[in-house]
Design a protein around this motif. Structure first.
Motif, mmCIF file in Angstrom:
data_model
loop_
_atom_site.group_PDB
_atom_site.id
_atom_site.type_symbol
_atom_site.label_atom_id
_atom_site.label_comp_id
_atom_site.label_asym_id
_atom_site.label_seq_id
_atom_site.Cartn_x
_atom_site.Cartn_y
_atom_site.Cartn_z
ATOM 1 N N LYS A 1 -9.189 1.605 8.010
ATOM 2 C CA LYS A 1 -8.976 2.539 6.886
ATOM 3 C C LYS A 1 -7.666 2.021 6.097
ATOM 4 O O LYS A 1 -7.186 3.165 5.515
ATOM 5 N N ASP A 2 -7.528 0.884 5.761
ATOM 6 C CA ASP A 2 -6.465 0.532 5.011
ATOM 7 C C ASP A 2 -6.911 -0.645 4.186
ATOM 8 O O ASP A 2 -6.506 -1.801 4.420
ATOM 9 N N LYS B 1 -10.073 4.120 -1.581
ATOM 10 C CA LYS B 1 -8.938 4.890 -1.151
ATOM 11 C C LYS B 1 -8.317 5.397 -2.433
ATOM 12 O O LYS B 1 -8.450 4.981 -3.494
ATOM 13 N N THR B 2 -7.619 6.428 -2.312
ATOM 14 C CA THR B 2 -7.126 7.029 -3.367
ATOM 15 C C THR B 2 -5.788 7.094 -3.691
ATOM 16 O O THR B 2 -5.047 6.530 -2.650
ATOM 17 N N SER C 1 0.891 -1.339 0.119
ATOM 18 C CA SER C 1 0.147 0.014 0.246
ATOM 19 C C SER C 1 0.648 1.348 -0.221
ATOM 20 O O SER C 1 0.419 2.452 -0.529
#
Length: 452
Positions: free
Chosen positions: A97-98, A335-336, A43
């Protein structure tokens, strides 16, 4: 008292809803299996995508080949995670949030994921080659708000697999209607088609357990063929339950009276507690028919042998021969930062090259694309196996999917619970039982603010 009961019913539906979401992706057993990395190793690297699939080691080996080809072509690396207990791991990552960059999982889960805010919307025009995907396949990625939340990756439709050697021995032909199917099933159960002199054969295999919604999954094709729907869209973004219709009552009554409460041996013993992993009578050689997905072709070729069975269209009911279709989508985590790389991977996965790799078996590993979503490809030609043309034709011309925009998991589970109960207790009244199911489905839709 009535309000208190309604409150209890609502809480019970929410509990079932959570359990159904977990069950759909097989969360009750197994642990995550990791490929080239673990956690969120990819990530932080802009040129590495973390990709999850719900896969065992067999199918993961095929994905390894697909991703290796993508990296060779683009230079974009893949941190691949083949995960068995997918949703449990996904919820854990969502809480931090990953999320993974890219996920490949069932079409039926899109509504659940989208309602939780786990997915980013996708413009079909942004996918190179997206115009080679049919409108039918793209339609299964549309959410409640009209936006697309996935890219079609693999599709499949149910067909009937039937013992041709048994048909030949008994002087029968493959059935084309429900009544013919019932007659063949009875003959398979009573006329010693395997010639061993024992009463040890059965007509057809049914994974009819309520567990994980199997009774609804297997029974859906019969519902479509009988003209029934589970829920009906109204074109305004809401839905109405439809399991109390005359078509539903007629279809479920026919199934109950002829398959489960009629002559012994039409379905295998223990059908109403069987799931796909335990409904092995066809491959074990003691049942003659199985309406199932094409992923079983590889298994049955290895157990029975290609010369002992054939793949034919499902027998038609009063409303036609439509069967349940399902498959997998490519989902982009909400997510961006890596849009360009994610869209490049999605484009490769649906390209002729990516689809061909995923459709072919190397060293006996299970292919991960069944029917290609790329309309330039023919499954039978790619696989050099004419039987796949039956499956592709069923998907293209005679199939229906579960509604994908709602969170369908609780609806499917409640339908399975009701069908399993109806088929188990032969003395019950089908009409009143389906009315009760309809009320439950109305509650499921109301919980999602989708009730018409």
């Amino acid at each position: 008292m009535r309000d208190r009961r309604r409150s209890i019913d609502t809480r019970l539906r929410r509990v079932r809803r959570l359990a159904a979401v977990l069950a759909v992706s097989g969360l009750m057993s197994g642990t995550a299996a990791c490929g080239s990395g673990s956690g969120s190793a990819g990530s932080g690297n802009p040129n590495t995508l973390e990709v999850w699939t719900r896969s065992n080691p067999d199918s993961a080996a095929t994905y390894d080949r697909v991703f290796a080809a993508f990296t060779k072509k683009t230079g974009i690396k893949i941190d691949y995670q083949p995960v068995i207990n997918f949703d449990q791991q996904l919820q854990s990552r969502a809480s931090t949030k990953d999320l993974p960059d890219v996920m490949i999982n069932d079409t039926a889960l899109m509504g659940s994921y989208q309602s939780q805010g786990l997915l980013k919307p996708i413009d079909p025009a942004s996918i190179a080659g997206g115009d080679q995907i049919t409108d039918k396949s793209w339609s299964s990625t549309v959410g409640i708000d009209g936006k697309h939340y996935g890219v079609p990756y693999s599709r499949q439709a149910q067909t009937l697999m039937i013992r041709t050697d048994w048909l030949k021995k008994l002087g029968l032909k493959a059935p084309a209607t429900w009544q013919e199917m019932l007659s063949v099933a009875k003959a398979f159960a009573t006329k010693d088609p395997d010639g061993d002199g024992k009463a040890d054969t059965f007509g057809m295999v049914v994974p009819g357990s309520a567990q994980n919604g199997y009774a609804a999954w297997w029974g859906a094709s019969f519902l479509w063929q009988g003209g029934a729907k589970i829920i009906e869209p109204d074109g305004q973004g809401t839905y109405a339950p439809a399991m109390d219709s005359a078509a539903a009552v007629g279809t479920v009554t026919w199934m109950k009276d002829n398959l489960f409460c009629g002559e012994k041996g039409v379905v295998q013993p223990g059908a109403l507690t069987a799931v796909t992993s335990t409904a092995t009578n066809f491959q074990d050689g003691n049942a003659g028919m199985y309406m199932t997905g094409p992923y079983n072709i590889t298994t049955f070729d290895g157990t029975l042998g290609k010369d002992k069975y054939e793949v034919v269209p499902a027998p038609a009911g009063p409303a036609g021969g439509d069967v349940l279709a399902d498959g997998e989508n490519v989902y982009l985590g909400a997510k961006t930062g890596k849009d360009k790389q994610e869209l490049a991977l999605a484009a490769f996965l649906v390209s002729p090259e990516g689809q061909r790799i995923a459709m072919t078996s190397v060293d006996g590993h299970q292919p991960v694309v069944r029917i290609p979503v790329n309309s330039t490809l023919d499954a039978a030609k790619v696989r050099k196996d004419a039987r796949w043309s039956v499956v592709q034709k069923a998907y293209e011309d005679a199939s229906e999917q579960f509604p994908n925009a709602p969170d369908f998991a609780p609806i499917k589970q409640d339908t399975a619970d009701a069908l399993n109960s109806i088929f188990t207790y032969c003395g019950g009244d089908v009409r009143s039982q389906l009315k009760e199911l309809n009320d439950t489905l109305a509650g499921d839709l109301k919980d999602q603010d989708l009730l018409k």
